[in-house]
Write an enzyme that holds these catalytic residues in place. Structure first.
Site, PDB file in Angstrom:
ATOM      1  N   SER A 139      50.574  38.442  54.063  1.00  0.00           N
ATOM      2  CA  SER A 139      51.639  38.297  53.057  1.00  0.00           C
ATOM      3  C   SER A 139      52.971  38.640  53.712  1.00  0.00           C
ATOM      4  CB  SER A 139      51.372  39.283  51.921  1.00  0.00           C
ATOM      5  OG  SER A 139      52.485  39.385  51.056  1.00  0.00           O
ATOM      6  N   TYR A 152      49.590  48.144  48.526  1.00  0.00           N
ATOM      7  CA  TYR A 152      49.311  46.724  48.809  1.00  0.00           C
ATOM      8  C   TYR A 152      49.843  46.356  50.194  1.00  0.00           C
ATOM      9  CZ  TYR A 152      49.494  41.593  48.278  1.00  0.00           C
ATOM     10  OH  TYR A 152      49.362  40.233  48.457  1.00  0.00           O
TER      11      TYR A 152
HETATM   12  P1  NDP Z   1      44.334  35.055  42.852  1.00  0.00           P
HETATM   13  O1  NDP Z   1      44.234  36.288  42.026  1.00  0.00           O
HETATM   14  O2  NDP Z   1      44.510  33.753  42.159  1.00  0.00           O
HETATM   15  O3  NDP Z   1      43.087  34.925  43.828  1.00  0.00           O
HETATM   16  C1  NDP Z   1      42.457  36.028  44.401  1.00  0.00           C
HETATM   17  C2  NDP Z   1      41.056  35.595  44.809  1.00  0.00           C
HETATM   18  O4  NDP Z   1      40.432  36.701  45.458  1.00  0.00           O
HETATM   19  C3  NDP Z   1      40.200  35.206  43.622  1.00  0.00           C
HETATM   20  O5  NDP Z   1      39.442  34.071  43.945  1.00  0.00           O
HETATM   21  C4  NDP Z   1      39.285  36.408  43.443  1.00  0.00           C
HETATM   22  O6  NDP Z   1      38.015  35.985  42.950  1.00  0.00           O
HETATM   23  C5  NDP Z   1      39.152  36.861  44.881  1.00  0.00           C
HETATM   24  N1  NDP Z   1      38.686  38.231  44.972  1.00  0.00           N
HETATM   25  C6  NDP Z   1      39.269  39.362  44.514  1.00  0.00           C
HETATM   26  N2  NDP Z   1      38.494  40.416  44.765  1.00  0.00           N
HETATM   27  C7  NDP Z   1      37.384  39.927  45.394  1.00  0.00           C
HETATM   28  C8  NDP Z   1      36.206  40.521  45.905  1.00  0.00           C
HETATM   29  N3  NDP Z   1      35.971  41.849  45.819  1.00  0.00           N
HETATM   30  N4  NDP Z   1      35.284  39.719  46.482  1.00  0.00           N
HETATM   31  C9  NDP Z   1      35.490  38.376  46.574  1.00  0.00           C
HETATM   32  N5  NDP Z   1      36.580  37.768  46.117  1.00  0.00           N
HETATM   33  C10 NDP Z   1      37.513  38.546  45.527  1.00  0.00           C
HETATM   34  O7  NDP Z   1      45.547  35.334  43.849  1.00  0.00           O
HETATM   35  P2  NDP Z   1      46.121  34.540  45.133  1.00  0.00           P
HETATM   36  O8  NDP Z   1      45.504  33.229  45.273  1.00  0.00           O
HETATM   37  O9  NDP Z   1      47.574  34.658  45.050  1.00  0.00           O
HETATM   38  O10 NDP Z   1      45.640  35.513  46.297  1.00  0.00           O
HETATM   39  C11 NDP Z   1      44.914  35.071  47.429  1.00  0.00           C
HETATM   40  C12 NDP Z   1      45.376  35.847  48.647  1.00  0.00           C
HETATM   41  O11 NDP Z   1      46.734  35.521  48.917  1.00  0.00           O
HETATM   42  C13 NDP Z   1      45.336  37.372  48.478  1.00  0.00           C
HETATM   43  O12 NDP Z   1      44.864  37.954  49.667  1.00  0.00           O
HETATM   44  C14 NDP Z   1      46.797  37.737  48.271  1.00  0.00           C
HETATM   45  O13 NDP Z   1      47.074  39.046  48.674  1.00  0.00           O
HETATM   46  C15 NDP Z   1      47.460  36.702  49.149  1.00  0.00           C
HETATM   47  N6  NDP Z   1      48.874  36.477  48.870  1.00  0.00           N
HETATM   48  C16 NDP Z   1      49.284  36.018  47.644  1.00  0.00           C
HETATM   49  C17 NDP Z   1      50.630  35.854  47.383  1.00  0.00           C
HETATM   50  C18 NDP Z   1      51.142  35.441  46.030  1.00  0.00           C
HETATM   51  O14 NDP Z   1      52.368  35.514  45.803  1.00  0.00           O
HETATM   52  N7  NDP Z   1      50.293  34.964  45.102  1.00  0.00           N
HETATM   53  C19 NDP Z   1      51.640  36.113  48.413  1.00  0.00           C
HETATM   54  C20 NDP Z   1      51.088  36.547  49.668  1.00  0.00           C
HETATM   55  C21 NDP Z   1      49.769  36.710  49.875  1.00  0.00           C
HETATM   56  P3  NDP Z   1      37.062  36.814  41.967  1.00  0.00           P
HETATM   57  O15 NDP Z   1      37.928  37.668  41.090  1.00  0.00           O
HETATM   58  O16 NDP Z   1      36.355  35.710  41.235  1.00  0.00           O
HETATM   59  O17 NDP Z   1      36.155  37.565  42.871  1.00  0.00           O
END
Ligand code: NDP
Length: 245
Positions: A139, A152
Protein backbone atom coordinates in the site's frame (compact mmCIF):
# COMPACT_ATOMS: atom_id res chain seq x y z
CA UNK A 1 7.26 -19.27 -17.10
CA UNK A 2 6.29 -17.59 -20.40
CA UNK A 3 5.20 -14.01 -20.97
CA UNK A 4 1.56 -14.81 -21.66
CA UNK A 5 -1.02 -15.59 -19.02
CA UNK A 6 -2.37 -18.51 -20.98
CA UNK A 7 -2.37 -21.73 -19.00
CA UNK A 8 -0.45 -20.21 -16.10
CA UNK A 9 -1.67 -21.33 -12.68
CA UNK A 10 -2.18 -18.42 -10.30
CA UNK A 11 -3.41 -18.43 -6.69
CA UNK A 12 -5.04 -15.18 -5.57
CA UNK A 13 -5.62 -14.66 -1.85
CA UNK A 14 -8.45 -12.41 -0.68
CA UNK A 15 -10.32 -13.05 -3.92
CA UNK A 16 -13.85 -12.70 -2.54
CA UNK A 17 -14.06 -8.92 -2.98
CA UNK A 18 -12.26 -5.78 -4.13
CA UNK A 19 -8.79 -5.98 -5.66
CA UNK A 20 -8.47 -9.76 -5.27
CA UNK A 21 -11.79 -10.43 -6.97
CA UNK A 22 -11.01 -8.06 -9.85
CA UNK A 23 -7.56 -9.62 -10.21
CA UNK A 24 -8.90 -13.18 -10.26
CA UNK A 25 -11.38 -12.17 -12.97
CA UNK A 26 -8.76 -10.32 -15.05
CA UNK A 27 -6.39 -13.28 -14.85
CA UNK A 28 -9.14 -15.76 -15.77
CA UNK A 29 -10.14 -13.54 -18.70
CA UNK A 30 -6.50 -13.53 -19.80
CA UNK A 31 -6.52 -17.33 -19.94
CA UNK A 32 -4.86 -18.16 -16.63
CA UNK A 33 -6.00 -21.03 -14.46
CA UNK A 34 -6.98 -19.36 -11.24
CA UNK A 35 -7.33 -20.61 -7.67
CA UNK A 36 -9.27 -17.97 -5.73
CA UNK A 37 -9.04 -18.11 -1.93
CA UNK A 38 -10.86 -16.30 0.88
CA UNK A 39 -13.14 -16.99 3.85
CA UNK A 40 -16.58 -15.94 2.54
CA UNK A 41 -17.94 -18.88 0.60
CA UNK A 42 -21.00 -17.07 -0.80
CA UNK A 43 -18.81 -14.38 -2.34
CA UNK A 44 -16.48 -16.99 -3.80
CA UNK A 45 -19.43 -18.80 -5.34
CA UNK A 46 -20.54 -15.63 -7.12
CA UNK A 47 -16.97 -15.13 -8.39
CA UNK A 48 -16.94 -18.68 -9.75
CA UNK A 49 -20.27 -18.01 -11.51
CA UNK A 50 -18.90 -14.88 -13.18
CA UNK A 51 -15.42 -16.07 -14.13
CA UNK A 52 -14.72 -17.47 -17.58
CA UNK A 53 -12.39 -20.43 -18.11
CA UNK A 54 -10.86 -22.41 -15.31
CA UNK A 55 -11.31 -20.88 -11.87
CA UNK A 56 -11.59 -22.87 -8.68
CA UNK A 57 -12.50 -21.37 -5.35
CA UNK A 58 -10.84 -22.37 -2.08
CA UNK A 59 -11.86 -21.66 1.46
CA UNK A 60 -8.79 -19.98 2.90
CA UNK A 61 -7.93 -18.18 6.13
CA UNK A 62 -4.45 -16.72 5.62
CA UNK A 63 -4.04 -16.18 9.35
CA UNK A 64 -4.05 -19.97 9.81
CA UNK A 65 -0.86 -21.56 8.42
CA UNK A 66 -2.58 -24.95 8.07
CA UNK A 67 -5.35 -23.40 5.98
CA UNK A 68 -2.69 -21.76 3.79
CA UNK A 69 -0.86 -25.07 3.35
CA UNK A 70 -4.13 -26.77 2.39
CA UNK A 71 -4.95 -24.09 -0.20
CA UNK A 72 -1.54 -24.36 -1.86
CA UNK A 73 -1.76 -28.17 -1.87
CA UNK A 74 -5.29 -28.06 -3.31
CA UNK A 75 -4.16 -25.71 -6.10
CA UNK A 76 -1.25 -27.95 -7.05
CA UNK A 77 -3.45 -31.03 -6.85
CA UNK A 78 -6.09 -29.44 -9.10
CA UNK A 79 -3.82 -27.87 -11.73
CA UNK A 80 -0.55 -29.83 -11.39
CA UNK A 81 1.64 -26.84 -10.54
CA UNK A 82 1.74 -23.27 -9.25
CA UNK A 83 3.20 -20.48 -11.40
CA UNK A 84 2.24 -17.39 -9.46
CA UNK A 85 0.95 -16.21 -6.09
CA UNK A 86 -0.96 -12.94 -5.77
CA UNK A 87 -0.66 -12.24 -2.06
CA UNK A 88 -3.52 -9.81 -1.58
CA UNK A 89 -5.66 -10.71 1.47
CA UNK A 90 -5.79 -7.90 3.99
CA UNK A 91 -7.84 -5.92 6.47
CA UNK A 92 -7.61 -2.34 7.65
CA UNK A 93 -8.84 -1.16 11.05
CA UNK A 94 -7.49 2.32 11.42
CA UNK A 95 -7.49 4.13 14.74
CA UNK A 96 -5.36 6.10 17.16
CA UNK A 97 -2.70 4.29 19.16
CA UNK A 98 -3.88 5.70 22.49
CA UNK A 99 -6.69 3.50 23.79
CA UNK A 100 -6.61 1.18 20.79
CA UNK A 101 -8.24 -2.22 21.01
CA UNK A 102 -5.04 -4.23 20.56
CA UNK A 103 -7.04 -7.22 19.29
CA UNK A 104 -7.43 -5.23 16.06
CA UNK A 105 -3.63 -4.90 15.87
CA UNK A 106 -3.31 -8.66 16.30
CA UNK A 107 -5.77 -9.42 13.52
CA UNK A 108 -4.07 -6.96 11.14
CA UNK A 109 -0.63 -8.41 11.86
CA UNK A 110 -1.93 -11.99 11.59
CA UNK A 111 -3.79 -11.34 8.34
CA UNK A 112 -1.77 -8.74 6.45
CA UNK A 113 1.76 -9.54 7.53
CA UNK A 114 1.98 -13.08 8.89
CA UNK A 115 -0.75 -14.25 6.51
CA UNK A 116 1.17 -13.10 3.47
CA UNK A 117 4.40 -14.54 4.90
CA UNK A 118 2.70 -17.93 5.43
CA UNK A 119 1.50 -17.88 1.82
CA UNK A 120 5.00 -17.15 0.51
CA UNK A 121 6.44 -19.88 2.74
CA UNK A 122 3.99 -22.52 1.52
CA UNK A 123 4.09 -21.52 -2.14
CA UNK A 124 7.82 -21.02 -2.55
CA UNK A 125 8.93 -24.61 -3.32
CA UNK A 126 6.35 -24.78 -6.13
CA UNK A 127 7.22 -21.32 -7.43
CA UNK A 128 10.93 -22.16 -7.52
CA UNK A 129 10.14 -25.32 -9.43
CA UNK A 130 8.04 -23.33 -11.93
CA UNK A 131 10.44 -20.35 -12.03
CA UNK A 132 7.30 -18.45 -11.19
CA UNK A 133 6.24 -15.11 -9.74
CA UNK A 134 4.96 -13.51 -6.55
CA UNK A 135 2.91 -10.33 -6.40
CA UNK A 136 2.80 -8.78 -2.95
CA UNK A 137 0.01 -6.28 -2.34
CA UNK A 138 1.29 -3.60 0.00
CA UNK A 139 0.00 0.00 0.00
CA UNK A 140 1.04 3.63 -0.09
CA UNK A 141 0.68 3.08 3.67
CA UNK A 142 3.73 0.84 3.32
CA UNK A 143 5.75 3.87 2.24
CA UNK A 144 4.23 6.75 4.21
CA UNK A 145 2.58 6.30 7.60
CA UNK A 146 -0.13 8.75 8.59
CA UNK A 147 -2.16 9.70 11.65
CA UNK A 148 -4.46 6.86 12.64
CA UNK A 149 -2.82 4.23 10.44
CA UNK A 150 0.01 3.14 12.76
CA UNK A 151 -0.77 -0.56 13.05
CA UNK A 152 -2.00 -0.97 9.46
CA UNK A 153 1.06 0.88 8.14
CA UNK A 154 3.33 -1.26 10.29
CA UNK A 155 1.95 -4.37 8.57
CA UNK A 156 2.44 -2.83 5.13
CA UNK A 157 5.98 -1.58 5.89
CA UNK A 158 6.61 -5.15 7.08
CA UNK A 159 5.37 -6.57 3.79
CA UNK A 160 7.73 -4.27 1.90
CA UNK A 161 10.72 -5.36 3.99
CA UNK A 162 9.88 -9.05 3.67
CA UNK A 163 9.36 -8.63 -0.07
CA UNK A 164 12.79 -7.11 -0.67
CA UNK A 165 14.51 -9.90 1.28
CA UNK A 166 12.44 -12.43 -0.65
CA UNK A 167 13.38 -10.83 -3.97
CA UNK A 168 17.08 -11.03 -3.17
CA UNK A 169 16.70 -14.67 -2.11
CA UNK A 170 14.83 -15.98 -5.15
CA UNK A 171 15.61 -13.79 -8.17
CA UNK A 172 18.72 -15.87 -8.92
CA UNK A 173 16.43 -18.90 -9.15
CA UNK A 174 14.25 -17.24 -11.78
CA UNK A 175 11.39 -16.28 -9.44
CA UNK A 176 10.19 -12.73 -10.00
CA UNK A 177 8.83 -10.67 -7.12
CA UNK A 178 6.61 -7.61 -7.52
CA UNK A 179 5.53 -5.22 -4.78
CA UNK A 180 2.33 -3.34 -5.63
CA UNK A 181 1.52 -0.22 -3.61
CA UNK A 182 -1.96 1.08 -4.32
CA UNK A 183 -3.28 4.40 -3.12
CA UNK A 184 -6.98 4.82 -2.34
CA UNK A 185 -9.09 2.15 -4.09
CA UNK A 186 -12.88 1.98 -3.72
CA UNK A 187 -13.49 -1.40 -2.07
CA UNK A 188 -14.93 -2.82 1.14
CA UNK A 189 -11.61 -2.29 2.93
CA UNK A 190 -12.77 0.65 5.05
CA UNK A 191 -15.97 -1.16 6.13
CA UNK A 192 -14.06 -2.98 8.89
CA UNK A 193 -12.99 0.22 10.66
CA UNK A 194 -14.66 0.30 14.08
CA UNK A 195 -13.65 3.82 15.17
CA UNK A 196 -16.49 6.17 14.06
CA UNK A 197 -14.15 9.15 13.53
CA UNK A 198 -11.83 7.06 11.38
CA UNK A 199 -14.76 5.71 9.37
CA UNK A 200 -15.93 9.27 8.76
CA UNK A 201 -12.44 10.30 7.67
CA UNK A 202 -12.24 7.37 5.25
CA UNK A 203 -15.63 8.32 3.78
CA UNK A 204 -14.52 11.95 3.41
CA UNK A 205 -11.33 10.90 1.62
CA UNK A 206 -13.36 8.73 -0.75
CA UNK A 207 -15.70 11.64 -1.51
CA UNK A 208 -12.86 14.08 -2.04
CA UNK A 209 -11.23 12.38 -5.02
CA UNK A 210 -11.65 10.20 -8.06
CA UNK A 211 -10.50 7.00 -6.38
CA UNK A 212 -8.98 4.02 -8.14
CA UNK A 213 -11.16 1.05 -9.05
CA UNK A 214 -10.16 -2.49 -8.11
CA UNK A 215 -9.78 -3.18 -11.84
CA UNK A 216 -7.03 -0.55 -12.07
CA UNK A 217 -4.91 -2.58 -9.68
CA UNK A 218 -5.89 -5.84 -11.39
CA UNK A 219 -4.44 -4.44 -14.62
CA UNK A 220 -1.17 -3.67 -12.83
CA UNK A 221 -1.00 -7.29 -11.64
CA UNK A 222 -1.69 -8.56 -15.15
CA UNK A 223 1.06 -6.27 -16.48
CA UNK A 224 3.60 -7.56 -13.95
CA UNK A 225 2.73 -11.19 -14.65
CA UNK A 226 2.78 -10.79 -18.44
CA UNK A 227 6.39 -9.69 -18.85
CA UNK A 228 8.98 -11.87 -20.57
CA UNK A 229 11.13 -14.03 -18.28
CA UNK A 230 14.08 -11.64 -18.23
CA UNK A 231 11.95 -8.68 -17.06
CA UNK A 232 11.21 -8.42 -13.33
CA UNK A 233 8.80 -5.59 -12.49
CA UNK A 234 9.87 -5.17 -8.88
CA UNK A 235 7.65 -2.32 -7.74
CA UNK A 236 4.47 -0.57 -8.89
CA UNK A 237 3.23 2.50 -6.98
CA UNK A 238 -0.19 3.51 -8.25
CA UNK A 239 -2.17 6.39 -6.78
CA UNK A 240 -5.34 8.14 -7.87
CA UNK A 241 -4.34 11.30 -9.73
CA UNK A 242 -6.16 13.29 -7.06
CA UNK A 243 -4.31 11.69 -4.11
CA UNK A 244 -1.58 14.00 -2.83
CA UNK A 245 0.11 11.87 -0.12
P1 NDP B 1 -11.56 -5.85 0.44
O1 NDP B 1 -12.01 -5.73 1.85
O2 NDP B 1 -12.56 -5.67 -0.64
O3 NDP B 1 -10.83 -7.24 0.21
C1 NDP B 1 -10.05 -7.87 1.19
C2 NDP B 1 -9.97 -9.34 0.83
O4 NDP B 1 -9.12 -9.97 1.79
C3 NDP B 1 -11.32 -10.03 0.87
O5 NDP B 1 -11.42 -10.92 -0.21
C4 NDP B 1 -11.27 -10.81 2.18
O6 NDP B 1 -12.02 -12.02 2.05
C5 NDP B 1 -9.79 -11.13 2.25
N1 NDP B 1 -9.39 -11.50 3.59
C6 NDP B 1 -9.43 -10.76 4.73
N2 NDP B 1 -9.00 -11.48 5.76
C7 NDP B 1 -8.68 -12.71 5.26
C8 NDP B 1 -8.18 -13.91 5.83
N3 NDP B 1 -7.93 -14.02 7.15
N4 NDP B 1 -7.97 -14.97 5.02
C9 NDP B 1 -8.23 -14.88 3.68
N5 NDP B 1 -8.70 -13.79 3.09
C10 NDP B 1 -8.92 -12.71 3.88
O7 NDP B 1 -10.37 -4.79 0.30
P2 NDP B 1 -9.30 -4.49 -0.86
O8 NDP B 1 -9.61 -5.22 -2.08
O9 NDP B 1 -9.16 -3.04 -0.90
O10 NDP B 1 -7.98 -5.07 -0.18
C11 NDP B 1 -7.12 -6.00 -0.81
C12 NDP B 1 -5.69 -5.67 -0.45
O11 NDP B 1 -5.35 -4.40 -0.99
C13 NDP B 1 -5.43 -5.56 1.06
O12 NDP B 1 -4.20 -6.17 1.36
C14 NDP B 1 -5.34 -4.06 1.29
O13 NDP B 1 -4.55 -3.75 2.41
C15 NDP B 1 -4.70 -3.63 -0.01
N6 NDP B 1 -4.85 -2.21 -0.31
C16 NDP B 1 -6.09 -1.65 -0.48
C17 NDP B 1 -6.21 -0.30 -0.73
C18 NDP B 1 -7.55 0.38 -0.83
O14 NDP B 1 -7.58 1.63 -0.84
N7 NDP B 1 -8.67 -0.34 -0.94
C19 NDP B 1 -5.03 0.56 -0.87
C20 NDP B 1 -3.78 -0.15 -0.72
C21 NDP B 1 -3.71 -1.47 -0.46
P3 NDP B 1 -12.85 -12.74 3.22
O15 NDP B 1 -13.34 -11.68 4.16
O16 NDP B 1 -13.94 -13.41 2.43
O17 NDP B 1 -11.90 -13.71 3.80
Amino acid sequence: MSDSLGDRVVLVTGASSGIGRATALALARGGAKVAAGARRRDRLRSLADEAPGELVVLELDVADPESVNRAIAATVERFGRLDALVNNAGIMQNGMILGADTREWVSMVETNLLGSMYAVHAALPHLIEARGAIVQVSSTSGRIASLGSGAYSATKFGISAFTEALRQEVTGRGVRVTLIEPGFVSTELTSHITDPAMRATAAEIAQSMRTLAAEDIAQAVVYALSQPDHVAVNEILIRPTDQVR
